[in-house]
Design a protein around this motif. Sequence first.
Motif, PDB file in Angstrom:
ATOM      1  N   GLU A 104       0.827  -1.204   0.000  1.00 25.66           N
ATOM      2  CA  GLU A 104       0.000   0.000   0.000  1.00 25.66           C
ATOM      3  C   GLU A 104       0.864   1.257   0.000  1.00 25.66           C
ATOM      4  O   GLU A 104       0.572   2.239  -0.683  1.00 25.66           O
ATOM      5  CB  GLU A 104      -0.926  -0.034   1.215  1.00 25.66           C
ATOM      6  CG  GLU A 104      -1.927   1.100   1.262  1.00 25.66           C
ATOM      7  CD  GLU A 104      -2.882   1.051   0.111  1.00 25.66           C
ATOM      8  OE1 GLU A 104      -3.371   2.111  -0.303  1.00 25.66           O
ATOM      9  OE2 GLU A 104      -3.132  -0.077  -0.399  1.00 25.66           O
ATOM     10  N   ARG A 105       1.965   1.218   0.800  1.00 27.77           N
ATOM     11  CA  ARG A 105       2.876   2.378   0.810  1.00 27.77           C
ATOM     12  C   ARG A 105       3.517   2.587  -0.559  1.00 27.77           C
ATOM     13  O   ARG A 105       3.648   3.721  -1.034  1.00 27.77           O
ATOM     14  CB  ARG A 105       3.960   2.173   1.878  1.00 27.77           C
ATOM     15  CG  ARG A 105       3.477   2.383   3.314  1.00 27.77           C
ATOM     16  CD  ARG A 105       4.652   2.531   4.259  1.00 27.77           C
ATOM     17  NE  ARG A 105       5.502   1.333   4.265  1.00 27.77           N
ATOM     18  CZ  ARG A 105       5.305   0.277   5.049  1.00 27.77           C
ATOM     19  NH1 ARG A 105       4.295   0.274   5.897  1.00 27.77           N
ATOM     20  NH2 ARG A 105       6.124  -0.763   5.002  1.00 27.77           N
ATOM     21  N   GLU A 106       3.922   1.468  -1.187  1.00 23.68           N
ATOM     22  CA  GLU A 106       4.531   1.607  -2.514  1.00 23.68           C
ATOM     23  C   GLU A 106       3.541   2.188  -3.509  1.00 23.68           C
ATOM     24  O   GLU A 106       3.879   3.046  -4.321  1.00 23.68           O
ATOM     25  CB  GLU A 106       5.025   0.237  -2.982  1.00 23.68           C
ATOM     26  CG  GLU A 106       6.201  -0.285  -2.197  1.00 23.68           C
ATOM     27  CD  GLU A 106       6.605  -1.675  -2.629  1.00 23.68           C
ATOM     28  OE1 GLU A 106       7.581  -2.215  -2.087  1.00 23.68           O
ATOM     29  OE2 GLU A 106       5.942  -2.225  -3.527  1.00 23.68           O
ATOM     30  N   ARG A 107       2.256   1.718  -3.441  1.00 22.21           N
ATOM     31  CA  ARG A 107       1.263   2.256  -4.358  1.00 22.21           C
ATOM     32  C   ARG A 107       1.011   3.741  -4.109  1.00 22.21           C
ATOM     33  O   ARG A 107       0.858   4.529  -5.040  1.00 22.21           O
ATOM     34  CB  ARG A 107      -0.044   1.467  -4.230  1.00 22.21           C
ATOM     35  CG  ARG A 107      -0.003   0.083  -4.863  1.00 22.21           C
ATOM     36  CD  ARG A 107      -1.399  -0.476  -5.017  1.00 22.21           C
ATOM     37  NE  ARG A 107      -2.001  -0.755  -3.724  1.00 22.21           N
ATOM     38  CZ  ARG A 107      -1.921  -1.932  -3.083  1.00 22.21           C
ATOM     39  NH1 ARG A 107      -1.263  -2.926  -3.655  1.00 22.21           N
ATOM     40  NH2 ARG A 107      -2.505  -2.104  -1.916  1.00 22.21           N
ATOM     41  N   GLU A 108       0.969   4.123  -2.825  1.00 19.76           N
ATOM     42  CA  GLU A 108       0.744   5.547  -2.509  1.00 19.76           C
ATOM     43  C   GLU A 108       1.895   6.419  -3.002  1.00 19.76           C
ATOM     44  O   GLU A 108       1.702   7.503  -3.557  1.00 19.76           O
ATOM     45  CB  GLU A 108       0.551   5.696  -0.999  1.00 19.76           C
ATOM     46  CG  GLU A 108       0.342   7.125  -0.543  1.00 19.76           C
ATOM     47  CD  GLU A 108      -0.892   7.723  -1.179  1.00 19.76           C
ATOM     48  OE1 GLU A 108      -0.955   8.963  -1.333  1.00 19.76           O
ATOM     49  OE2 GLU A 108      -1.816   6.953  -1.532  1.00 19.76           O
TER      50      GLU A 108
END
Length: 869
Positions: A104-108
Amino acid sequence: MSDTDGKKPLGLGGGPRSGSVKQSFSHGRTHAVVVETKRKRVVVPNPAKPGAPAGGGSSGASHLGDPSKRPAGISDAEMQRRLDALRQAKAREQEEAAKRAAEEREREEERQRRREEIETKEREDRQREAALRARAEEEERQKREAEEEAKNRAAARKADVLGTQRRQPAAPAPAAKPAEAEVPGDRGAGQSRPRPGAAAEGPAAGGPRPGTTPRKTDRERENRETDRGAARRGDEGRRTGKLTLSAATSEDGGRQRSLAAMKRKQEKARQKAMGFGQKAEKQVRDVQLPETIVVSELANRMAERAADVVKSLMKMGMMVTMNQVIDADTAELVIEEFGHRAVRVTDADVEQAIDSVEDKAEDLVSRPPIVTIMGHVDHGKTSLLDRIRKANVATGEAGGITQHIGAYQVKAPNGQVITFLDTPGHAAFTSMRARGAHVTDIVVLVVAADDAVMPQTIEAINHAKAAGVPMIVAINKIDKPSANPTKVRTDLLQHEVVVEAMSGEVQDIEVSAHTGQGIDSLLEAIALQAELLDLKANPNRSARAAVIEAKLDVGRGPVATVLVQNGTLKKGDIFSVGEKWGKVRALINDKGETVTEAGPSVPVEVLGLDGTPSAGDTLDVVNSEAQAREIADYREKASKDKRAAAGAATTLEQLMAKAKADKDVVEIPVIVKADVQGSAEAIVQALEKVGNEEVRIRILHYGVGAITDSDVGLADASGAPILAFNVRANATARGSASQKGVEIRYYSIIYDLLDDMKEAASGKLKAEIREHFIGYAKILEVFRITGTGNVAGCQVTEGVARRSAGVRLLRDNVVIHEGTLKTLKRFKDEVKEVYAGQECGMAFERYEDVRAGDVIEIFEREEVQRTLA
């Protein structure tokens, strides 16, 4: 002073991002507003939180590890294994939670990076466009100023020249220099500084007229100042000032983007920045693939464009359209190319719609037993059933012989309900008896005490053994003086039927249908056998029944007599039966009463079929009419294919051999119409057995119902008679048959029909030639007579020699010639007969190789008409 005038800027809060929006008003007025945009809130799961449930679960683990709270019957090793599995599950949950948080952090971060790139690019594009627009406007302004300055200089020179000459009243007024006559920004004083020498250029000097030229000059000056102010403020392509015809048709007044288009552009950019504009992942589908499929249907099942599927097939070298049919193998390649999974299905899968779920033990309830009465002709089966039912059925059958399968329900003296099936006993009803044995629970074998075991009795025994059902032997006609039940029991031993009287397991009851002796004992034996079988069925499910008989009734249409085997058949149910289907329009029980439903082991007549089914077919209730029609269509197609495959020769040699064998076979074509399907099938099977290698009966058509015009037309075209069993021709068909000369034979007893067809087939047989030897003669001497040839001098050694008889010449007991006599003389006279011991002269017709010592065999031929056995 700023545009906001010290007011608090508009904002949305939550991590604002400042920006400016320019508002445009009428008369060229604009106003800049500072706004703040709120970013989308992204909730990132805390990696520490997923461990909380695991921590909570640790208490459960400790609880499991506590010996005092451990469940009974669990060892230490099992408890340790469970604890290890629990810890591993918690560790996997933590790893998965951490992995999801990292993803999720990478996508954000990726979305934030894309947003920044998009914003940077849009900002650079706006700056570039603004710079280009400002440069173009500056060049245009300089060009206009240069043109106006040139016009002013030309006007000044002209004014100087005209100042020394007489002024022409019609001369056009020169344009003034608005740029030098008035300075922008000093209009608030209401005055403008006159340039030197302007007073000398009055009306007498050819200046402009008051009230005309200054008005136009003021409007142009106002538009020019507005454009310059907009350029200084960095207006990006917005139209300012009043829209005039000249501004709309000018080169720089082109068409602008609408407000809706600008909103769409901004929305698209926002979605792209937030990551919503990304292409969704391709969904993999399970595509059901039949034997053949249309290209458009294949595209529809894959949720792909038909044009893409056609393009894929063209790449494979197949020039097809979306309406063409392709085979399953090709379609499977296309499905795999598009990334889907192919699931092969066949036409037979439509029958999977029939409910075949196993019933639960708690849903089963007791049902009445189904008892079949079987035996030889005239052994008293129907009379015995009449005594049980206290009704007279045999009088309703032609000739007192049962020619249909009858199903009835009776109540025994002990209150138990029993379902009886009465099957015909004649050899023509083998298939009908076989179907009766297949749906039955108990077989009652009726054997006459004065007649013993007969061929149809043996056949009934074989059917019962093949069906695997228990048997009860009813020795009937025990009241007759010639009754010998012991002989019956002894004859049954030859067929492995050992009755209880002979220390066996098969119950045997001595009964009399005439006096009623032993009827109660027979019912008790049936009840006992049914109790041992423990017959049960589930009435709360879709019905499944067996067709006992079917017929075409005038006014009611196709009617089928069915015996419900499982479930409950209700009015309104949609069913599939063999190659037919229908909806239950009415249910009629064995007493002629209309009922709304029929449970297990209940015989009823069903109305509402689309055609007459075959006796022995299975009736299954389905969910919908379309499903029933699909099953019936598949079964009909499969039946046609099976018949075509069975009737076709596999090789050319077999086809030629069959044609050669059939060349000398005489065929008698017939058309059979009967009242019920079972009787029609029995007649057809019996007729197919009539004949031999020289003659046979060919069934052109058989059916159920009255004789129609189409039957008469078929009979007329093929020259075949119509055999009508318990049916009649309607008025139109009778008139057509009389006009065309078609023979219609009516029968009510199957024996008479079979006997007539045997006689007709026997008439087509060639007569049998039989030889009778009447004498022998021995050649003593051979004489040569002119004009006659060789004449044998013979002596009749045995029997008599006749002039009209046939002769064979034997030499060393070998036949060397067979023919007729040309002359038979006694001395010099022609005689008809010569008896044994006398001498005579014989000459053969067209044969003269006779020698002394040869023997002449004399015989006569007789034609005997043959008949079929």
